[in-house]
Design a protein around this motif. Structure first.
Motif, short mmCIF file in Angstrom:
data_model
loop_
_atom_site.label_atom_id
_atom_site.label_comp_id
_atom_site.label_asym_id
_atom_site.label_seq_id
_atom_site.Cartn_x
_atom_site.Cartn_y
_atom_site.Cartn_z
N ARG A 73 0.82 -1.22 0.00
CA ARG A 73 0.00 0.00 0.00
C ARG A 73 0.85 1.26 0.00
N THR A 74 2.16 1.10 -0.21
CA THR A 74 3.07 2.25 -0.23
C THR A 74 3.74 2.38 -1.60
N PRO A 75 4.28 3.56 -1.90
CA PRO A 75 5.01 3.73 -3.18
C PRO A 75 6.25 2.85 -3.29
N LEU A 76 6.75 2.31 -2.17
CA LEU A 76 7.96 1.51 -2.19
C LEU A 76 7.82 0.23 -3.00
N ARG A 77 6.59 -0.19 -3.23
CA ARG A 77 6.40 -1.42 -4.02
C ARG A 77 6.97 -1.26 -5.43
N ARG A 78 7.16 -0.02 -5.87
CA ARG A 78 7.66 0.22 -7.22
C ARG A 78 9.19 0.21 -7.29
N THR A 79 9.85 0.21 -6.13
CA THR A 79 11.32 0.29 -6.11
C THR A 79 11.86 -0.72 -5.10
N LYS A 80 12.27 -1.86 -5.60
CA LYS A 80 12.75 -2.93 -4.71
C LYS A 80 13.96 -2.48 -3.89
N ALA A 81 14.88 -1.74 -4.53
CA ALA A 81 16.09 -1.31 -3.82
C ALA A 81 15.75 -0.41 -2.64
N ALA A 82 14.78 0.50 -2.83
CA ALA A 82 14.39 1.40 -1.74
C ALA A 82 13.64 0.65 -0.65
N ALA A 83 12.90 -0.38 -1.03
CA ALA A 83 12.12 -1.15 -0.06
C ALA A 83 12.98 -2.12 0.74
N LEU A 84 14.15 -2.46 0.22
CA LEU A 84 14.97 -3.50 0.82
C LEU A 84 15.24 -3.31 2.31
N PRO A 85 15.67 -2.12 2.77
CA PRO A 85 15.96 -1.98 4.20
C PRO A 85 14.76 -2.20 5.10
N LEU A 86 13.55 -2.01 4.57
CA LEU A 86 12.34 -2.18 5.37
C LEU A 86 11.85 -3.62 5.41
N MET A 87 12.34 -4.45 4.52
CA MET A 87 11.78 -5.80 4.40
C MET A 87 11.86 -6.62 5.68
N PRO A 88 13.00 -6.61 6.41
CA PRO A 88 13.00 -7.37 7.66
C PRO A 88 11.90 -6.93 8.63
N LEU A 89 11.64 -5.62 8.70
CA LEU A 89 10.56 -5.13 9.55
C LEU A 89 9.21 -5.62 9.07
N VAL A 90 9.01 -5.60 7.75
CA VAL A 90 7.73 -6.04 7.18
C VAL A 90 7.48 -7.51 7.53
N TRP A 91 8.50 -8.34 7.41
CA TRP A 91 8.32 -9.76 7.70
C TRP A 91 8.04 -10.01 9.18
N ARG A 92 8.43 -9.08 10.05
CA ARG A 92 8.14 -9.23 11.48
C ARG A 92 6.78 -8.64 11.86
N THR A 93 6.16 -7.89 10.95
CA THR A 93 4.86 -7.26 11.24
C THR A 93 3.83 -7.65 10.18
N LEU A 94 4.02 -8.82 9.58
CA LEU A 94 3.19 -9.24 8.45
C LEU A 94 1.74 -9.44 8.85
N SER A 95 1.51 -10.12 9.96
CA SER A 95 0.15 -10.44 10.39
C SER A 95 0.18 -10.78 11.88
N ARG A 96 -0.95 -10.57 12.54
CA ARG A 96 -1.07 -10.96 13.95
C ARG A 96 -1.49 -12.43 14.09
N GLU A 97 -1.81 -13.05 12.97
CA GLU A 97 -2.17 -14.47 13.01
C GLU A 97 -0.97 -15.31 13.40
#
Length: 377
Positions: A73-97
């Motif tokens: 839902r962010t503009p970062l989806r269009r730029t993998k290199a810019a999104a890279l530093p955030l990816m570890p955080l995303v994988w830790r906050t993916l879902s509460r399930e």
């Protein structure tokens, strides 16, 4: 051009021990026809009731049932290199399930995902490669700039620390198995990715009865694929060349083709049927590329077409030197000439038979066994 998606008929027997357990299967960003996406599909096919998560899927992808992360839902989806530093955080906050078993298909940070405490959730990861732009910048120029050394070191440390909960790894090749051992100090079982060898082997008679009078190069037209070298090799041996694929180097390669003394034909984005016909009409596939695995050489061999390439990476597993192709320790086009002249020594029957060991059925059998062993642990 890197891979072709198999149909539902390729699905194997689901992993029985996971039937009564909650399962998540996760993948990095999801494109249209990549080899890693096909692996993700095939893993998910063994666990039909699993939830399927991705960071995001490309806009033109029609893949139902994928659950995208908040990064989509962010503009970062269009730029993998810019999104890279955030990816570890995303994988830790993916879902509460929370899930009993989580299986990741990882070529960046998907193996760091957390969907439950490690003492309750069993984590398994199929690795296409440790992130090349983080760990192997010589392979991937996106991480090679000197200014990126400090953040790359930080991401390496984070990658190791956030993946300690993974209980079992599988690697797509011995090359990647060695990287996992070298970078993460972890063991991995080698399970080669699925290739739709049945489709390529089962060509119509009109495809099979071609004269095999040209050399072939297939793949993305980008620098490390060495298509300029492929043109030079064809020039040295004096055989026509067909180049199939697409990519940002098209203009540069067309200029190189104009300077060649042999005919060079470009096939832009051929469909599967056309690519199969090109494989069957070729005397050999030229593949002077260092790949982690390499699906294209297996597709070619399924068509009885030998491979002439580098004695490195995945070709050490997918080509039997002197039987289904020839390998060389050189990037000098003159060193490929003697190998092309030796092609009559090889037999199409032996080449096709060898490709069968990389079939989707073989992958299904091995990945199911790995999932069941890992889930029991």
């Amino acid at each position: 051009m890197e891979s072709h998606v198999d149909g539902p008929e390729s699905r194997g027997t689901p992993a029985g021990c996971l039937a009564g357990r909650s399962v998540a299967v996760v993948h990095e960003w999801f494109g249209a026809t990549g080899g890693s996406e096909n692996v993700f599909r095939q893993i998910a096919a063994q666990v039909p009731h699993a939830e399927r998560f991705v960071l995001w899927k490309d806009r033109d992808v029609d893949e139902p049932g994928l659950r995208e992360s908040w990064l989509a839902r962010t503009p970062l989806r269009r730029t993998k290199a810019a999104a890279l530093p955030l990816m570890p955080l995303v994988w830790r906050t993916l879902s509460r399930e929370r899930f009993d078993v989580v299986v990741s298909s990882s070529h960046a940070f998907a193996h760091t995902v957390r969907l439950g405490p490690p003492d309750e959730t069993r984590y398994l990861s199929y690795v296409h490669s440790p992130a090349r732009y983080v760990w192997s910048p010589s392979f991937d120029g996106r991480g090679a700039h000197p200014l990126l050394v400090p953040p790359r070191k930080a991401l390496q440390s984070l990658d190791v620390r956030l993946s300690r909960h993974v209980r079992g790894y599988a690697a797509n090749s011995r090359e990647v198995q060695a990287r996992i051992r070298r970078y993460w100090r972890r063991d991995a079982e080698v399970i080669n990715p699925p290739v739709d060898v049945d489709f390529f082997a089962a060509a119509p008679e009109s495809d099979r009865n071609q004269s095999r009078d040209y050399l072939l190069g297939v793949g993305r037209w980008i620098p490390y694929k060495n298509f300029d070298l492929i043109i030079a090799i064809a020039d040295v041996v004096g055989l026509p060349l067909v180049i199939a694929g697409s990519g940002p180097q098209e203009r540069q390669l067309r200029r190189a083709a104009e300077r060649a003394s042999v005919p060079v034909t470009f096939e832009v984005q051929p469909d599967r049927a056309r690519l199969r016909r090109l494989y069957w009409g070729a005397r050999a596939l030229l593949f002077p590329v260092h790949e982690d695995f390499g699906i294209i050489p297996v597709e070619a061999q399924a068509c009885g077409t030998p491979v002439v390439g580098l004695r490195r990476g995945g070709l050490l597993e997918t080509v039997v030197d002197g039987e289904t192709g020839f390998l060389v320790d050189s990037l000098d086009p003159r060193d490929f000439g003697p190998l092309v002249r030796r092609l009559p020594e090889l037999t199409a029957e032996r080449t096709t038979a060898w490709a069968g060991r990389f079939s989707t059925r073989e992958f299904s059998t091995r990945i199911t066994a790995w999932l069941e062993a890992g889930a029991r642990g």
